[in-house]
Design an enzyme around this catalytic site. Structure first.
Site, mmCIF file in Angstrom:
data_model
loop_
_atom_site.group_PDB
_atom_site.id
_atom_site.type_symbol
_atom_site.label_atom_id
_atom_site.label_comp_id
_atom_site.label_asym_id
_atom_site.label_seq_id
_atom_site.Cartn_x
_atom_site.Cartn_y
_atom_site.Cartn_z
ATOM 1 C CE LYS A 207 -3.867 1.851 2.772
ATOM 2 N NZ LYS A 207 -4.793 1.764 3.998
ATOM 3 C CD GLU A 213 9.145 -6.109 7.104
ATOM 4 O OE1 GLU A 213 9.007 -4.939 6.783
ATOM 5 O OE2 GLU A 213 9.103 -6.278 8.445
ATOM 6 N N GLY A 268 -4.904 -2.516 5.136
ATOM 7 C CA GLY A 268 -4.160 -3.569 4.678
ATOM 8 C C GLY A 268 -4.862 -4.914 4.818
ATOM 9 N NE ARG A 269 -6.524 -4.711 11.115
ATOM 10 C CZ ARG A 269 -5.945 -3.161 11.280
ATOM 11 N NH1 ARG A 269 -4.806 -3.087 10.550
ATOM 12 N NH2 ARG A 269 -6.435 -2.313 12.056
ATOM 13 C CD GLU A 354 -2.213 -5.245 11.545
ATOM 14 O OE1 GLU A 354 -2.335 -6.160 10.820
ATOM 15 O OE2 GLU A 354 -1.617 -4.284 11.234
ATOM 16 C CG HIS A 385 -4.733 -36.909 15.402
ATOM 17 N ND1 HIS A 385 -4.993 -38.308 15.892
ATOM 18 C CD2 HIS A 385 -5.808 -36.545 14.776
ATOM 19 C CE1 HIS A 385 -5.847 -38.801 15.321
ATOM 20 N NE2 HIS A 385 -6.574 -37.831 14.619
ATOM 21 C CE LYS A 505 4.215 -1.210 8.022
ATOM 22 N NZ LYS A 505 3.585 -0.699 6.984
HETATM 23 C C1 G6Q Z 1 -2.437 -4.197 7.863
HETATM 24 C C2 G6Q Z 1 -1.403 -3.556 8.230
HETATM 25 C C3 G6Q Z 1 -0.133 -4.229 7.893
HETATM 26 C C4 G6Q Z 1 0.337 -3.990 6.596
HETATM 27 C C5 G6Q Z 1 1.763 -4.236 6.241
HETATM 28 C C6 G6Q Z 1 2.174 -4.069 4.932
HETATM 29 O O1 G6Q Z 1 -3.641 -3.687 8.243
HETATM 30 O O2 G6Q Z 1 -1.505 -2.277 8.072
HETATM 31 O O3 G6Q Z 1 -0.053 -5.639 7.979
HETATM 32 O O4 G6Q Z 1 -0.660 -4.460 5.710
HETATM 33 O O5 G6Q Z 1 2.616 -3.507 7.120
HETATM 34 O O6 G6Q Z 1 1.976 -2.516 4.570
HETATM 35 P P1 G6Q Z 1 2.279 -2.194 3.267
HETATM 36 O O7 G6Q Z 1 0.953 -2.763 1.966
HETATM 37 O O8 G6Q Z 1 2.095 -0.590 3.198
HETATM 38 O O9 G6Q Z 1 3.606 -2.797 2.619
#
Ligand code: G6Q
Length: 537
Positions: A207, A213, A268-269, A354, A385, A505
């Site tokens: 986003k 990462e 994001g989620r 989250e 199990h 972050k």
């Molecule tokens: C989701 C969070 C988090 C995010 C990641 C990746 O709701 O905000 O999990 O999706 O940190 O972020 P970017 O899409 O900006 O790389």
């Protein structure tokens, strides 16, 4: 400032009611009411939801609905669907429901109807996905792209991975899909093993397009590609981006024409059905992707319009509150009886934890009640199990969500009957257990009787559907999304920000140069200093 939830009239009533019901067993509740199984279950949108094996009576539910009304749930649902800026800490609307709104609907955000924007991106995605699936998208050397690697993390990874696994049955067979998320170099290295750069397309999903990462993995991917193809111009044929940040995308060298956008009102989620789902669409094809969106939308409609006492996300959310805040339950097991849903619990971990892992309300007040719950789980019957032992006979109360399907996508003789029998049997055993008298009747030696007693009274919901289709996956995800929102409304927290993730972050940025430069002075606590020295030496 005092938070008003625990002072509210219905909360007080629920507290009193809890004292009266907390020791009542499910055996008693069922034996006193032959119709309980049917009166506490309902079928909506192809989901049969059995919530009769919960430690509630009609009055409990009525009080919980009253609580929801007192918290203004109805208006809060409307506020979300109509684009109010309910994510107040980030001053944003929350419109993941617009991502699956049918063409022609009108949903305004900041004075703009966002539905046409959504469909414009979906159509571009569909065109691109078709080109790839038909082998028409050629790599830099003219070879057909056969491998898709999604690079993203958190919300830009967990949804795509979960959906890929869940819908594997529908995935185009002659293509390979890999997902890279971790900054750990092992993740990238394993993902590209056996892949040839000439036939590989990277989808950089982020986003913000600044996440450490993802950007590190994307740069490593570019190097991996150029080590083989040499010419920088190859990047345009082998990289596409999914992002809201066009500037950073083009700075990376990705042709903006190969960028698929989304908007700040998609968290994001909550983004697996936005352009973040590009890998999903390539894998299962546009038609199935649209069917998944339709499933999401049908659950959205159900959530928005059904009265609380017939509303699946509302009921499941309120039952969660009942266990978390009154029984003191701290975890929620999610137990899909379908192996394709193996990543579903991990996906839900982010969605739920989250979102509602917050101890401060929208007014900035520290809560005096528990919010959130630890979500975890594994597909049945594997879990049976291992950790089910603790659910049956441990000291913690662990409410369970069983998720099952009537028809298997791979109907091998016997398997489905055995699988479903296990799911149903587990719910039954958890609820009713086995008394000492029953154990003795089986001829168990007296000294073993206490070990073989199952006290029962362990609650579960069962969600039963016909088949794991893209539409049904959409319904399931939307069902949990909305339950999360309902709980957020009751607790008065903001389910749509993630300050804890933001912290992560930035934290490592200080330590990275300290690891890289052995001479750099360090000034943390003695434990952190020791760890840094251990790595440096
Ligand atoms: C989701 C969070 C988090 C995010 C990641 C990746 O709701 O905000 O999990 O999706 O940190 O972020 P970017 O899409 O900006 O790389």
């Amino acid at each position: 400032m005092k938070n008003n939830l625990t002072e509210s009239p219905s909360w007080k009533l629920l507290e009193n009611h809890f004292q009266g019901i907390k020791n009542t067993s499910l055996r008693t509740l069922f034996s006193g009411d032959d119709t309980r199984g049917s009166s506490l279950s309902l079928e909506k949108e192809g989901i049969f939801f059995d919530y009769s094996k919960h430690r509630v009576v009609r009055e409990t539910l009525d009080l919980l609905f009253q609580l929801a009304r007192e918290r203004g749930l109805h208006d809060k649902i409307e506020a979300m669907f109509t684009g109010a800026k309910i994510n107040i800490t980030e001053k944003r609307a929350v419109l993941h429901t617009a991502l699956r709104a049918p063409k022609g609907s009108v949903i305004m955000a900041d004075g703009v109807n966002v539905v046409p924007l959504v469909h414009e991106v979906l159509e571009r995605m569909a065109g691109f996905a078709a080109t790839i699936r038909q082998g028409e998208w050629k790599g830099f050397t003219g070879k057909t792209i056969r491998n898709i690697v999604n690079i993203g993390i958190g919300g830009s990874d967990l949804g795509p991975v979960m959906a890929f696994e869940a819908l594997k049955f529908y995935v185009q067979q002659d293509m390979t899909f890999r997902f890279v998320s971790n900054i750990d170099g092992n993740d990238f290295s394993e993902a590209v093993k056996e892949l040839h750069p000439e036939e590989t397309l990277f989808i950089v999903s982020s986003k913000t397009f600044t996440t450490l990462e993802t950007m590190t993995n994307a740069r490593t991917a570019r190097k991996w590609l150029l080590d083989e193809l040499v010419d920088e111009a190859a990047v345009a044929r082998h990289f596409v981006a999914v992002s809201t940040n066009a500037k950073e995308v083009s700075a990376f060298g990705i042709d903006p024409r190969n960028m698929f956008g989304f908007w700040d009102w998609v968290g994001g989620r909550y983004s697996m059905d936005s352009a973040i789902g590009l890998s999903t669409m390539i894998a299962i094809g546009p038609e199935h992707f649209y069917a998944m969106l339709d499933g999401f939308h049908r659950m959205d409609d159900h959530f928005r319009t059904a009265p609380f006492n017939e509303n699946i996300p509302v009921i499941m959310a309120l039952l969660g509150i009942w266990y978390i805040d009154f029984f003191g339950a701290q975890t929620q097991a999610v137990l899909p009886y379908d192996n394709y849903l193996k990543r579903f619990p991990a996906y839900l971990q982010q969605l739920t934890m989250e979102s509602n892992g917050k101890h401060v309300t929208l007014d900035g007040v520290t809560t005096d009640y528990q919010t959130g719950s630890v979500y975890w789980g594994e597909p049945g019957t594997n879990g049976q199990h291992s950790f089910y032992q603790m659910i049956h006979q441990g000291t913690l109360l662990i409410p369970c969500d069983f998720i099952g399907f009537r028809t298997s996508l791979n109907p091998l003789p016997l398997h489905q009957d055995y699988l479903v029998a296990n799911m149903i049997a587990q719910g039954e055993a958890l609820a009713f257990g086995k008394t000492a008298a029953e154990v003795r009747k089986e001829g168990v030696p007296e000294e073993l009787v206490p070990h073989k007693v199952f006290e029962g009274n362990r609650p579960s919901s069962t969600f039963f559907m016909e088949k794991l289709t893209p539409a049904n996956l959409g319904k399931l995800v939307a069902m949990y999304e909305h339950a999360v929102y309902v709980q957020g409304v009751i607790w008065g927290v903001n389910p749509f920000d993630q300050m804890g993730v933001e912290l992560g972050k930035v934290l490592s940025m200080k330590i990275i140069p300290e690891l890289q430069d052995k001479q750099r002075p360090i000034n943390h606590d003695s434990s952190t200093n020791n760890l840094i020295r251990y790595y440096r030496d």
